[in-house]
Design an enzyme around this catalytic site. Structure first.
Site, mmCIF file in Angstrom:
data_model
loop_
_atom_site.group_PDB
_atom_site.id
_atom_site.type_symbol
_atom_site.label_atom_id
_atom_site.label_comp_id
_atom_site.label_asym_id
_atom_site.label_seq_id
_atom_site.Cartn_x
_atom_site.Cartn_y
_atom_site.Cartn_z
ATOM 1 N N HIS A 19 82.185 -43.233 14.576
ATOM 2 C CA HIS A 19 81.866 -44.604 14.173
ATOM 3 C C HIS A 19 81.825 -45.456 15.179
ATOM 4 C CE1 HIS A 19 82.438 -46.580 10.538
ATOM 5 N NE2 HIS A 19 83.588 -47.793 10.813
ATOM 6 N N ASP A 229 78.836 -53.792 16.857
ATOM 7 C CA ASP A 229 79.568 -53.173 16.180
ATOM 8 C C ASP A 229 78.372 -52.069 15.545
ATOM 9 O OD1 ASP A 229 81.332 -52.712 13.693
ATOM 10 O OD2 ASP A 229 81.466 -54.717 12.676
#
Length: 331
Positions: A19, A229
């Site tokens: 992730h 991110d």
């Protein structure tokens, strides 16, 4: 863990979704356990990241760090006679679930939250993050500060509501970040605030999903200023909440979401002046342009939702199962 699974069951197909962003090889070199981590991850038959850039970083890291055959053309790694495919699969959300969180009586709930937060009639910019050094919250506050310094006439016209859920507060650096953000918000409010108005409302606590959906729905804009991110699902949640096709997404170019969400105002969070101008543009954007951008963004999020992500990931894994099946054998 993937390598342990393969050792225990060599016939098992193992797939993993990573992730967080994978760094470039120079950054990863500082890790003392780089070989163990890479060998473990190469126990996967399929290793997935959000975007191609992170896949490329991983393959480049493997190529420089351990003994393995890296195939950049087919995006795979072979180590110990076993192949690992490396693929981008950008994760998403369930937009219908976000929409279901919106209140039936929107006007009443908006009045309630405006009264509770003492927002008056100011237009809202909203930020929703864990309090983490990667999320660019100090840079967001600095942009509000610069905006009001450059355009003092905007004082009293908008408020940034920053929801900052405490994160890892048992770690001193994270605890210090929470305290620093509170002090920074107080300083900006002291310099620019008025008797019944503050430019920043910092809510340093967890909020239920229903409250976040309400903030998304009534905001003039959502500000996502991450410094780094993998994806950032807040940006997609904001879009899913905007059934009115209004509101502006101000989005860091350093998010995985920036590769997908064409219709956001992209910013470099380190560029304070550019960031401030983007906030001004969001607050001044005509409703027609907001509608055009938001319809495009909503189409993207609705089409590429969490179910499509899961389907693509499992479809890719099933192809590997089929490839490993001997002719005439069934599962």
């Amino acid at each position: 863990l993937p390598r342990m699974l393969k050792i225990a069951r060599s016939d098992l197909l193992v797939a993993q979704f990573w992730h967080i962003p994978w760094p470039n090889r120079e950054v990863f070199r500082v890790c003392p356990w780089q070989e163990e981590i890479l060998d473990g991850l190469l126990g996967n038959d399929l290793l997935s990241f959000h975007i191609q850039y992170h896949c490329n970083n991983f393959l480049d890291t493997v190529d420089r760090a351990i003994e393995a055959k890296v195939d950049m053309e087919h995006f795979s790694v072979t180590r110990g006679g076993r192949m690992t495919k490396v693929r981008p699969h950008p994760i998403s959300i369930d937009p219908d679930m976000v929409a279901s969180l919106l209140p039936a009586n929107l006007e009443r709930e908006e009045a309630r939250i405006r009264k509770r937060l003492r927002l008056g009639n100011a237009r809202l910019l909203v930020g929703v993050d864990r309090v983490d050094y990667t999320k660019g919250i100090p840079e967001r506050f600095a942009a509000v500060d610069r905006l009001l310094a450059k355009y003092p006439g905007m004082r009293g016209t908008f408020t940034l509501v920053q929801v900052g859920a405490p994160s890892r507060v048992h770690i001193p650096a994270y605890r210090q970040l929470n305290e620093d953000l509170a002090r920074l918000a107080d300083d900006i409010n002291w310099r620019h605030g008025q008797l019944f108005w503050q430019p920043i409302v910092f809510l340093n606590q967890h909020h239920p999903p229903e409250e976040l959906a309400l903030l998304y729905r009534i905001a003039a804009g959502c500000v996502v200023s991450s410094l780094h991110d993998g994806m950032n699902l807040v940006a997609k949640e904001f879009i899913a909440a905007r059934e009115d096709c209004q509101g502006v997404l101000v989005l860091s170019q350093f998010t995985g979401a920036a590769r997908e969400l064409h219709g956001a105002l992209l910013i470099n969070p380190y560029d304070v002046d550019g960031f401030a101008e983007a906030l001004r543009a969001a607050l001044r954007m005509p409703p027609e342009e907001q509608g055009q951008r938001m319809r495009r963004l909503r189409a993207e999020v609705n089409d590429n939702n969490i179910y499509r992500w899961a389907g693509m990931l499992l479809s890719e894994a099933s192809k590997l199962v089929d490839a490993q099946q001997p002719v005439g054998e069934t599962l």
